[in-house]
Motif scaffolding. Sequence first.
Motif, PDB file in Angstrom:
ATOM      1  N   LYS A  60       0.792  -1.236   0.000  1.00 55.45           N
ATOM      2  CA  LYS A  60       0.000   0.000   0.000  1.00 55.45           C
ATOM      3  C   LYS A  60       0.821   1.282   0.000  1.00 55.45           C
ATOM      4  O   LYS A  60       0.299   2.338  -0.316  1.00 55.45           O
ATOM      5  N   THR A  61       2.106   1.226   0.370  1.00 57.13           N
ATOM      6  CA  THR A  61       2.898   2.454   0.445  1.00 57.13           C
ATOM      7  C   THR A  61       3.658   2.702  -0.845  1.00 57.13           C
ATOM      8  O   THR A  61       4.011   1.755  -1.581  1.00 57.13           O
ATOM      9  N   ASP A  62       3.905   3.962  -1.145  1.00 54.33           N
ATOM     10  CA  ASP A  62       4.676   4.347  -2.329  1.00 54.33           C
ATOM     11  C   ASP A  62       6.168   4.456  -2.016  1.00 54.33           C
ATOM     12  O   ASP A  62       6.982   4.622  -2.925  1.00 54.33           O
ATOM     13  N   LYS A  63       6.537   4.383  -0.726  1.00 50.38           N
ATOM     14  CA  LYS A  63       7.946   4.489  -0.337  1.00 50.38           C
ATOM     15  C   LYS A  63       8.647   3.141  -0.479  1.00 50.38           C
ATOM     16  O   LYS A  63       8.006   2.081  -0.554  1.00 50.38           O
ATOM     17  N   ARG A  64       9.964   3.212  -0.518  1.00 49.01           N
ATOM     18  CA  ARG A  64      10.768   1.990  -0.531  1.00 49.01           C
ATOM     19  C   ARG A  64      10.948   1.509   0.906  1.00 49.01           C
ATOM     20  O   ARG A  64      11.691   2.102   1.678  1.00 49.01           O
ATOM     21  N   VAL A  65      10.253   0.457   1.275  1.00 49.60           N
ATOM     22  CA  VAL A  65      10.243  -0.032   2.652  1.00 49.60           C
ATOM     23  C   VAL A  65      10.926  -1.393   2.716  1.00 49.60           C
ATOM     24  O   VAL A  65      10.612  -2.298   1.926  1.00 49.60           O
ATOM     25  N   THR A  66      11.854  -1.498   3.669  1.00 50.37           N
ATOM     26  CA  THR A  66      12.522  -2.769   3.914  1.00 50.37           C
ATOM     27  C   THR A  66      12.241  -3.202   5.347  1.00 50.37           C
ATOM     28  O   THR A  66      12.468  -2.428   6.290  1.00 50.37           O
TER      29      THR A  66
END
Length: 401
Positions: free
Chosen positions: A263-269
């Motif tokens: 759901k997020t547009d950020k690069r999440v690790t």
Amino acid sequence: MTKSFYIILTAVAATAVSFLIGQWAGRSLALTKGLLARQIHESFCHATEQYDTNKTNLFPALFREELNKQELHKLMFRIDTVSLNDPKTVLRNDIRYFADYERLFNERHTFVYPINDTQGIYAHIINPRAGYIGRLLYYFFGTVIALIILAICIRKQINIIKRQDEIARIREDFSYAMIHDMKTPLSSILMGARILRSGKLDKMPEKKEKFFDILEEEAEHLMALTNKILTISKLEHGQLLLEKNWIPVRPMIEELTQMFTAKTDKRVTFELNIEKENIFADEEYLKEAVSNLIDNAIKYSKETVDIQITSCMYNKFIQIKVKDNGIGISLSAQNHIFDKFERASASRNAVNGVTGFGLGLNYVMNVTRSHGGYVSVESQEGKYSEFTISLPLPTEYEITV
């Protein structure tokens, strides 16, 4: 009238009250001192008259008896002998006005009573202050205590007024945040409903299905927010019953990571470190609490987000930690980030473009407390934030139930 006007008016009134109290204390002291001088003079006169009547009595005893009648028990004196030929000697006949025996009182003695042709005696007052200051102490301390109580009450009233102003401000900011955050999903629902009603998408089933998905997502978003507010209210009033069981931690965390990654547009690790595989809690509310922490970690971070999620054992608590590499939280803000509507009060500034009601962390705190645990935060501005949910191990009663 502005707040500054009332502050100045209060300062002027306090100064006036202090001046009047000072005047009252000074005048009361002068009047009490004058009354004491009169009482000592009258007592000495009565003692000399009784001594003239019966010289077998001891004069000091007669004088003490007269002082006691005037309730001057604490007053101490000694009888001194002086020469009648001394020019400073003041006899009873020499006293005509109040100022005469007041002057003698200030010199700490009475008039001279002749005992023969060449000598006389007078009473030297050892502790005159015990007569007039002692009387005022009761009134003075009573006044001081009353003023202290008054000051405390005024301070309490000021705090109540400040709190009411704060509540009014939070209510106003909450209304602003509510309108701001609900406007977008409501607009989307309204616009989608109009397009679907118009029939323009009847021949485009895929696009029509996408619009239905948007409407459903926005409606679920509003419903989730409404439920969160109601849940917090129930938690605060102890009206929410938790269904606690042993639940697996890893599947719950993995489901949340997949959801937020999608759901997020950020690069999440995400980095998972699941040392404790099971936790005793209500799965629905614990999952929502952890979801709030992950959501905040993403919102208050830059475009690249690294989130570490850990479950471990600490003393007799099972902990779930969510650590990010975001903007961090200042020490001053850490004292009240768990307050209800806290972020709503800052919503007009839209920190990092993020707006909201400030319910997430308050929800986490209330859910954790309802489980008998606690939530803590460790953060450094510009570097990281780490929130820890600590839930206690179950009791034998909880396990059997």
